[in-house]
Write a protein that holds these residues in place. Structure first.
Motif, PDB file in Angstrom:
ATOM      1  N   LEU A 144      36.871  43.148  46.874  1.00 35.60           N
ATOM      2  CA  LEU A 144      37.204  44.573  46.893  1.00 35.60           C
ATOM      3  C   LEU A 144      38.604  44.798  47.455  1.00 35.60           C
ATOM      4  O   LEU A 144      39.342  45.675  46.977  1.00 35.60           O
ATOM      5  CB  LEU A 144      36.169  45.328  47.725  1.00 35.60           C
ATOM      6  CG  LEU A 144      34.768  45.421  47.114  1.00 35.60           C
ATOM      7  CD1 LEU A 144      33.764  45.871  48.168  1.00 35.60           C
ATOM      8  CD2 LEU A 144      34.741  46.353  45.914  1.00 35.60           C
ATOM      9  N   ASP A 145      38.980  44.025  48.470  1.00 33.84           N
ATOM     10  CA  ASP A 145      40.333  44.148  49.019  1.00 33.84           C
ATOM     11  C   ASP A 145      41.388  43.846  47.959  1.00 33.84           C
ATOM     12  O   ASP A 145      42.427  44.517  47.874  1.00 33.84           O
ATOM     13  CB  ASP A 145      40.516  43.186  50.195  1.00 33.84           C
ATOM     14  CG  ASP A 145      39.764  43.628  51.444  1.00 33.84           C
ATOM     15  OD1 ASP A 145      39.384  44.815  51.524  1.00 33.84           O
ATOM     16  OD2 ASP A 145      39.539  42.775  52.327  1.00 33.84           O
ATOM     17  N   LYS A 146      41.127  42.827  47.150  1.00 36.90           N
ATOM     18  CA  LYS A 146      42.102  42.456  46.127  1.00 36.90           C
ATOM     19  C   LYS A 146      42.109  43.464  44.982  1.00 36.90           C
ATOM     20  O   LYS A 146      43.166  43.757  44.410  1.00 36.90           O
ATOM     21  CB  LYS A 146      41.812  41.038  45.614  1.00 36.90           C
ATOM     22  CG  LYS A 146      42.020  39.960  46.680  1.00 36.90           C
ATOM     23  CD  LYS A 146      43.419  40.038  47.277  1.00 36.90           C
ATOM     24  CE  LYS A 146      43.720  38.890  48.246  1.00 36.90           C
ATOM     25  NZ  LYS A 146      43.017  39.049  49.529  1.00 36.90           N
ATOM     26  N   ALA A 236      44.500  33.954  43.832  1.00 31.74           N
ATOM     27  CA  ALA A 236      45.074  34.370  42.549  1.00 31.74           C
ATOM     28  C   ALA A 236      44.055  35.200  41.784  1.00 31.74           C
ATOM     29  O   ALA A 236      42.898  34.795  41.642  1.00 31.74           O
ATOM     30  CB  ALA A 236      45.506  33.168  41.716  1.00 31.74           C
ATOM     31  N   MET A 237      44.495  36.343  41.311  1.00 30.79           N
ATOM     32  CA  MET A 237      43.706  37.145  40.375  1.00 30.79           C
ATOM     33  C   MET A 237      44.060  36.648  38.983  1.00 30.79           C
ATOM     34  O   MET A 237      45.223  36.708  38.572  1.00 30.79           O
ATOM     35  CB  MET A 237      44.031  38.624  40.522  1.00 30.79           C
ATOM     36  CG  MET A 237      43.781  39.201  41.911  1.00 30.79           C
ATOM     37  SD  MET A 237      42.028  39.307  42.319  1.00 30.79           S
ATOM     38  CE  MET A 237      41.597  40.895  41.580  1.00 30.79           C
ATOM     39  N   SER A 238      43.058  36.164  38.275  1.00 26.81           N
ATOM     40  CA  SER A 238      43.324  35.534  36.983  1.00 26.81           C
ATOM     41  C   SER A 238      42.572  36.272  35.878  1.00 26.81           C
ATOM     42  O   SER A 238      41.730  37.135  36.160  1.00 26.81           O
ATOM     43  CB  SER A 238      42.888  34.064  37.046  1.00 26.81           C
ATOM     44  OG  SER A 238      43.426  33.316  35.994  1.00 26.81           O
ATOM     45  N   ASP A 239      42.896  35.932  34.614  1.00 31.52           N
ATOM     46  CA  ASP A 239      42.266  36.547  33.435  1.00 31.52           C
ATOM     47  C   ASP A 239      42.561  38.046  33.365  1.00 31.52           C
ATOM     48  O   ASP A 239      41.767  38.885  33.798  1.00 31.52           O
ATOM     49  CB  ASP A 239      40.757  36.312  33.426  1.00 31.52           C
ATOM     50  CG  ASP A 239      40.130  36.693  32.076  1.00 31.52           C
ATOM     51  OD1 ASP A 239      40.811  37.372  31.284  1.00 31.52           O
ATOM     52  OD2 ASP A 239      38.981  36.316  31.819  1.00 31.52           O
ATOM     53  N   TRP A 240      43.689  38.393  32.764  1.00 34.64           N
ATOM     54  CA  TRP A 240      44.140  39.784  32.634  1.00 34.64           C
ATOM     55  C   TRP A 240      44.091  40.258  31.178  1.00 34.64           C
ATOM     56  O   TRP A 240      44.769  41.216  30.808  1.00 34.64           O
ATOM     57  CB  TRP A 240      45.571  39.920  33.167  1.00 34.64           C
ATOM     58  CG  TRP A 240      45.653  39.763  34.649  1.00 34.64           C
ATOM     59  CD1 TRP A 240      45.655  38.591  35.361  1.00 34.64           C
ATOM     60  CD2 TRP A 240      45.739  40.813  35.620  1.00 34.64           C
ATOM     61  NE1 TRP A 240      45.741  38.847  36.707  1.00 34.64           N
ATOM     62  CE2 TRP A 240      45.803  40.204  36.895  1.00 34.64           C
ATOM     63  CE3 TRP A 240      45.792  42.208  35.525  1.00 34.64           C
ATOM     64  CZ2 TRP A 240      45.893  40.942  38.079  1.00 34.64           C
ATOM     65  CZ3 TRP A 240      45.892  42.942  36.704  1.00 34.64           C
ATOM     66  CH2 TRP A 240      45.943  42.320  37.966  1.00 34.64           C
ATOM     67  N   GLU A 241      43.277  39.635  30.356  1.00 38.08           N
ATOM     68  CA  GLU A 241      43.316  39.925  28.924  1.00 38.08           C
ATOM     69  C   GLU A 241      42.796  41.312  28.555  1.00 38.08           C
ATOM     70  O   GLU A 241      43.071  41.798  27.462  1.00 38.08           O
ATOM     71  CB  GLU A 241      42.532  38.851  28.164  1.00 38.08           C
ATOM     72  CG  GLU A 241      43.217  37.499  28.201  1.00 38.08           C
ATOM     73  CD  GLU A 241      42.339  36.400  27.640  1.00 38.08           C
ATOM     74  OE1 GLU A 241      42.836  35.610  26.829  1.00 38.08           O
ATOM     75  OE2 GLU A 241      41.155  36.331  28.007  1.00 38.08           O
ATOM     76  N   LEU A 242      42.035  41.945  29.442  1.00 36.00           N
ATOM     77  CA  LEU A 242      41.539  43.302  29.166  1.00 36.00           C
ATOM     78  C   LEU A 242      42.171  44.316  30.117  1.00 36.00           C
ATOM     79  O   LEU A 242      41.623  45.388  30.357  1.00 36.00           O
ATOM     80  CB  LEU A 242      40.007  43.345  29.287  1.00 36.00           C
ATOM     81  CG  LEU A 242      39.238  42.520  28.251  1.00 36.00           C
ATOM     82  CD1 LEU A 242      37.735  42.613  28.505  1.00 36.00           C
ATOM     83  CD2 LEU A 242      39.561  42.965  26.837  1.00 36.00           C
ATOM     84  N   TRP A 243      43.342  44.002  30.629  1.00 35.85           N
ATOM     85  CA  TRP A 243      44.041  44.906  31.547  1.00 35.85           C
ATOM     86  C   TRP A 243      44.363  46.220  30.853  1.00 35.85           C
ATOM     87  O   TRP A 243      44.472  46.297  29.635  1.00 35.85           O
ATOM     88  CB  TRP A 243      45.337  44.250  32.046  1.00 35.85           C
ATOM     89  CG  TRP A 243      46.500  44.476  31.115  1.00 35.85           C
ATOM     90  CD1 TRP A 243      46.798  43.781  29.986  1.00 35.85           C
ATOM     91  CD2 TRP A 243      47.486  45.515  31.213  1.00 35.85           C
ATOM     92  NE1 TRP A 243      47.917  44.296  29.372  1.00 35.85           N
ATOM     93  CE2 TRP A 243      48.363  45.368  30.113  1.00 35.85           C
ATOM     94  CE3 TRP A 243      47.722  46.541  32.128  1.00 35.85           C
ATOM     95  CZ2 TRP A 243      49.458  46.216  29.905  1.00 35.85           C
ATOM     96  CZ3 TRP A 243      48.807  47.387  31.912  1.00 35.85           C
ATOM     97  CH2 TRP A 243      49.667  47.209  30.814  1.00 35.85           C
ATOM     98  N   ARG A 244      44.567  47.262  31.653  1.00 36.89           N
ATOM     99  CA  ARG A 244      45.047  48.520  31.122  1.00 36.89           C
ATOM    100  C   ARG A 244      45.457  49.420  32.276  1.00 36.89           C
ATOM    101  O   ARG A 244      45.244  49.092  33.456  1.00 36.89           O
ATOM    102  CB  ARG A 244      44.010  49.203  30.240  1.00 36.89           C
ATOM    103  CG  ARG A 244      42.779  49.727  30.913  1.00 36.89           C
ATOM    104  CD  ARG A 244      41.883  50.460  29.912  1.00 36.89           C
ATOM    105  NE  ARG A 244      42.536  51.656  29.370  1.00 36.89           N
ATOM    106  CZ  ARG A 244      43.102  51.728  28.161  1.00 36.89           C
ATOM    107  NH1 ARG A 244      43.076  50.712  27.342  1.00 36.89           N
ATOM    108  NH2 ARG A 244      43.663  52.852  27.751  1.00 36.89           N
ATOM    109  N   LEU A 245      46.053  50.554  31.946  1.00 40.96           N
ATOM    110  CA  LEU A 245      46.352  51.608  32.908  1.00 40.96           C
ATOM    111  C   LEU A 245      45.302  52.693  32.729  1.00 40.96           C
ATOM    112  O   LEU A 245      45.123  53.218  31.625  1.00 40.96           O
ATOM    113  CB  LEU A 245      47.760  52.172  32.670  1.00 40.96           C
ATOM    114  CG  LEU A 245      48.905  51.164  32.785  1.00 40.96           C
ATOM    115  CD1 LEU A 245      50.224  51.790  32.323  1.00 40.96           C
ATOM    116  CD2 LEU A 245      49.035  50.642  34.209  1.00 40.96           C
ATOM    117  N   GLY A 246      44.588  53.009  33.805  1.00 38.74           N
ATOM    118  CA  GLY A 246      43.523  53.991  33.652  1.00 38.74           C
ATOM    119  C   GLY A 246      42.733  54.192  34.924  1.00 38.74           C
ATOM    120  O   GLY A 246      43.217  53.973  36.035  1.00 38.74           O
TER     121      GLY A 246
END
Length: 352
Positions: A144-146, A236-246
């Motif tokens: 949750l912190d990350k 490391a926060m990994s796997d950003w393939e479904l990232w978005r702004l929202g």
């Protein structure tokens, strides 16, 4: 240039890193079996910089020979990592995107990033032993912190508005997601899907307009998606393939296993209410149950998108088992999920 060939990779890395290091010698190249949408390769090397030698590892990412599962371009994935380098979010550092055909491994585009040492697997999460309760809660709070770091980063200053859809306002976070989904589907839709059509209609009618902010969202997150150190920290926060702004609720709808329900002797120790309150105290951002449920329903549409994109690739001649599996089983199950979200029992066709 062949990616599995140590000599070829050594020549490639020396060419790209010649301005930053004195020498690079490749010791091992191997493919990682985890992951579905793209290929991931690990390159172990001996690097000499300013006369000092050290062991380093790199990650090479590229599409499958028949294309990719997720309809997000490889270049966009690279750009996400490149922009994260200027943030407080722990992430691997993007080094270069190989755009020169003379250097593309096996003639396919690829990008290279640093490898962060750690592990994705937390065995205690599946334990029923009360002795593991504190570790579970600590890991949940760390996650949750990350997420809080991700959601409160200045995405505009980092340039994420240059590569992603920016909702018109906080009231349009949900409809912007639906717009993107429809845009994706328009490029590779093969056949009608009543479940998808009905879901899009119902989700537009019920789209929430009370998102507290427009945030950088990671997409798939949680257990199996981040890199953990031995002392219980996410490095490391990994796997950003479904990232978005929202809406940050978009991320909470995709959390994997990191909000364990812990009740001992009738007393609640941890679960969704506690996790969301902890997050609110850290960020000032409220995640309502209604918005969380809404984005969980949206995830069925997202699943259908990448499964149907796989079917599009298979129809074009792809034979990769990853694409075939997504095109068949994942696509079928995503439609069952959408049917249930719309109030239908797909097995009988009756309403629930």
């Amino acid at each position: 240039m062949r990616l599995e060939n140590v000599t070829d990779v050594g020549t490639w890395f020396r060419h790209r890193l010649r301005d930053d290091v004195d020498e690079v010698s490749i010791e091992r190249v191997g493919r990682v079996s985890r992951g579905v949408s793209r290929e991931t390769w690990i390159v172990d090397a001996r690097v000499v910089r300013d006369g000092t030698a050290s062991d380093m590892s790199f990650v090479v990412r590229r599409d499958l020979p028949d294309g990719t599962v997720i309809p997000m371009p490889l270049r966009e994935e690279y750009e996400v990592y490149r922009r994260l380098a200027g943030s407080a979010v722990p992430a691997a550092r993007a080094l270069w995107m190989e755009e020169d055909p003379r250097w593309q491994p096996d003639g396919r585009p690829a990008y290279v990033r640093t490898k962060i040492d750690g592990n994705w697997y937390l065995p205690f999460l599946s334990s029923d032993d009360p002795a593991d309760d504190d570790r579970k809660i600590a890991a949940s709070k760390e996650h949750l912190d990350k997420l809080a770091l991700v959601h409160t980063t200045d995405w505009r200053a980092l340039g994420f508005d240059e590569i992603g859809t920016v909702p018109e306002s906080v009231k349009h976070c949900a409809t912007a997601l639906l717009d993107d989904i429809e845009t994706w589907l328009a490029t590779f839709r093969l056949e009608p899907s009543p479940a998808v059509t009905e879901a899009l209609s119902q989700l537009r009618d019920s789209a929430p307009t009370d998102s507290p902010c427009i945030a950088l969202c990671k997409g798939t997150n949680g257990h199996g998606e981040e890199v953990w150190s031995d002392d219980g920290r996410i490095v490391a926060m990994s796997d950003w393939e479904l990232w978005r702004l929202g809406d940050p609720a978009y991320d909470f709808a995709q959390v994997q296993e990191m909000v364990p329900e812990i009740v001992r002797d009738g007393r609640r120790l941890w679960g969704w209410p506690e996790a969301l309150e902890y997050y609110r105290a850290r960020t000032g951002i409220d995640i309502s149950p209604e918005r969380l449920a809404y984005y969980r329903a949206c995830y069925g549409l997202i699943q259908f998108c990448y499964a149907h994109h796989s079917a599009h690739r298979v129809r074009a001649g792809a034979s990769s088992i990853r694409l075939v599996w997504n095109a068949t089983e994942v696509q079928y199950r995503s439609q069952l999920k959408l049917g249930a979200a719309c109030g239908f029992a797909p097995e009988t066709g009756t309403t629930t």
